[in-house]
Write a protein that holds these residues in place. Structure first.
Motif, PDB file in Angstrom:
ATOM      1  N   GLY A  85      -7.797   0.036   4.307  1.00 20.89           N
ATOM      2  CA  GLY A  85      -7.174  -0.361   5.573  1.00 20.89           C
ATOM      3  C   GLY A  85      -5.742   0.150   5.686  1.00 20.89           C
ATOM      4  N   CYS A  86      -5.003   0.074   4.565  1.00 19.97           N
ATOM      5  CA  CYS A  86      -3.614   0.561   4.569  1.00 19.97           C
ATOM      6  C   CYS A  86      -3.549   2.062   4.817  1.00 19.97           C
ATOM      7  CB  CYS A  86      -2.933   0.220   3.246  1.00 19.97           C
ATOM      8  SG  CYS A  86      -2.476  -1.509   3.109  1.00 19.97           S
ATOM      9  N   LEU A  87      -4.497   2.826   4.258  1.00 13.58           N
ATOM     10  CA  LEU A  87      -4.513   4.278   4.488  1.00 13.58           C
ATOM     11  C   LEU A  87      -4.747   4.589   5.962  1.00 13.58           C
ATOM     12  CD1 LEU A  87      -6.500   5.511   1.353  1.00 13.58           C
ATOM     13  CD2 LEU A  87      -4.077   5.869   1.849  1.00 13.58           C
ATOM     14  N   ALA A  88      -5.689   3.872   6.587  1.00 15.00           N
ATOM     15  CA  ALA A  88      -5.953   4.087   8.015  1.00 15.00           C
ATOM     16  C   ALA A  88      -4.738   3.674   8.848  1.00 15.00           C
ATOM     17  CB  ALA A  88      -7.176   3.291   8.441  1.00 15.00           C
ATOM     18  N   GLY A 134     -12.433  -5.964  -5.218  1.00 15.36           N
ATOM     19  CA  GLY A 134     -13.037  -5.598  -3.928  1.00 15.36           C
ATOM     20  C   GLY A 134     -12.044  -5.747  -2.780  1.00 15.36           C
ATOM     21  N   ILE A 135     -11.296  -6.869  -2.767  1.00 17.92           N
ATOM     22  CA  ILE A 135     -10.285  -7.077  -1.714  1.00 17.92           C
ATOM     23  C   ILE A 135      -9.209  -5.997  -1.796  1.00 17.92           C
ATOM     24  CG2 ILE A 135      -8.424  -8.604  -0.958  1.00 17.92           C
ATOM     25  CD1 ILE A 135     -10.269 -10.972  -1.667  1.00 17.92           C
ATOM     26  N   GLY A 136      -8.797  -5.663  -3.029  1.00 17.21           N
ATOM     27  CA  GLY A 136      -7.767  -4.636  -3.215  1.00 17.21           C
ATOM     28  C   GLY A 136      -8.234  -3.287  -2.695  1.00 17.21           C
ATOM     29  N   TYR A 149       0.852  -2.178   0.827  1.00 16.90           N
ATOM     30  CA  TYR A 149       0.411  -1.387  -0.330  1.00 16.90           C
ATOM     31  C   TYR A 149       0.641  -2.159  -1.621  1.00 16.90           C
ATOM     32  CZ  TYR A 149      -0.791   3.014   1.948  1.00 16.90           C
ATOM     33  OH  TYR A 149      -1.420   3.979   2.682  1.00 16.90           O
ATOM     34  N   ALA A 150       1.777  -2.834  -1.720  1.00 17.74           N
ATOM     35  CA  ALA A 150       2.080  -3.604  -2.937  1.00 17.74           C
ATOM     36  C   ALA A 150       1.055  -4.721  -3.142  1.00 17.74           C
ATOM     37  CB  ALA A 150       3.495  -4.179  -2.856  1.00 17.74           C
ATOM     38  N   VAL A 151       0.693  -5.410  -2.047  1.00 22.70           N
ATOM     39  CA  VAL A 151      -0.315  -6.479  -2.150  1.00 22.70           C
ATOM     40  C   VAL A 151      -1.661  -5.886  -2.558  1.00 22.70           C
ATOM     41  CG1 VAL A 151      -1.648  -8.140  -0.775  1.00 22.70           C
ATOM     42  CG2 VAL A 151       0.828  -8.037  -0.542  1.00 22.70           C
ATOM     43  N   SER A 152      -2.020  -4.738  -1.957  1.00 23.45           N
ATOM     44  CA  SER A 152      -3.298  -4.107  -2.280  1.00 23.45           C
ATOM     45  C   SER A 152      -3.348  -3.680  -3.737  1.00 23.45           C
ATOM     46  CB  SER A 152      -3.519  -2.877  -1.389  1.00 23.45           C
ATOM     47  OG  SER A 152      -3.522  -3.250  -0.039  1.00 23.45           O
TER      48      SER A 152
END
Length: 198
Positions: A168-171, A160-162, A120-123
């Protein structure tokens, strides 16, 4: 006394028994007499060795009543004294193993959630960096056109990557939550069954 006379008297003496039990006893003693005769005994000695039919019947009835009494007595629950003793004597071992087991499970859960938080921090970092890149690129477009356009493009890619990594993190979080719930139920279920049984 012959075998036939002996069994006839025994049948009369055992008349208080249920028919099935009486026939079983008569069959048993008839076979016992036959076995002794096969071993070379005379019929009279094989019969006399069993004793008087009334005494034998009294013994059979007494043993039957004792057996019924044993069956009718409620089974006493064994005191768990030896189990408690084993638990106390083995407590240094099983308590340390139990603590170690739960520590490993807890550390695995913390590790999984730490990885989730870092993702999440990276996102969020990508999203913030992308927004900053877009804003900086727009400002630089007025001063240095090529640098501003490059920064604007990089900001859009980061944004866009974020956004993709957040989705993806939510899933992934949903899957990890389900896994954590199943593991929790797996470890709690044996304790809940014991509570229900008590």
């Amino acid at each position: 006394m012959t075998k036939k006379e002996f069994l006839s008297q025994l049948r009369e003496e055992l008349s208080s028994l249920p028919r099935r039990e009486r026939e079983e006893q008569l069959r048993f003693y008839g076979e016992l007499i036959d076995d002794r005769i096969e071993d070379g005994w005379s019929e009279k000695s094989a019969v006399s060795r069993l004793g008087a039919p009334d005494r034998l019947a009294a013994r059979i009835l007494r043993e039957g009543n004792d057996e019924k009494g044993k069956r009718s007595k409620p089974k006493q629950k064994h005191s768990g004294g030896w189990m408690i003793t084993l638990l106390i004597l083995g407590s240094p071992l099983w308590i340390s193993l139990l603590v170690a087991f739960f520590a490993v499970i807890l550390s695995l859960a913390v590790s999984i959630w730490a990885v989730m938080l870092s993702l999440y921090a990276v996102s969020i970092g990508c999203i913030v960096g992308g927004i900053g890149g877009i804003a900086g690129g727009l400002l630089l477009c007025f001063c240095q056109h090529l640098t501003g356009i490059a920064l604007l493009g990089c900001g859009m890619v980061c944004l866009g990557i974020g956004i993709l990594t957040v989705m993806g993190c939510l899933a992934l979080t949903k899957g990890v939550l389900r896994l954590t719930q199943k593991l929790f139920l797996l470890f709690i279920l044996p304790f809940r069954r014991k509570e229900i049984a008590v």
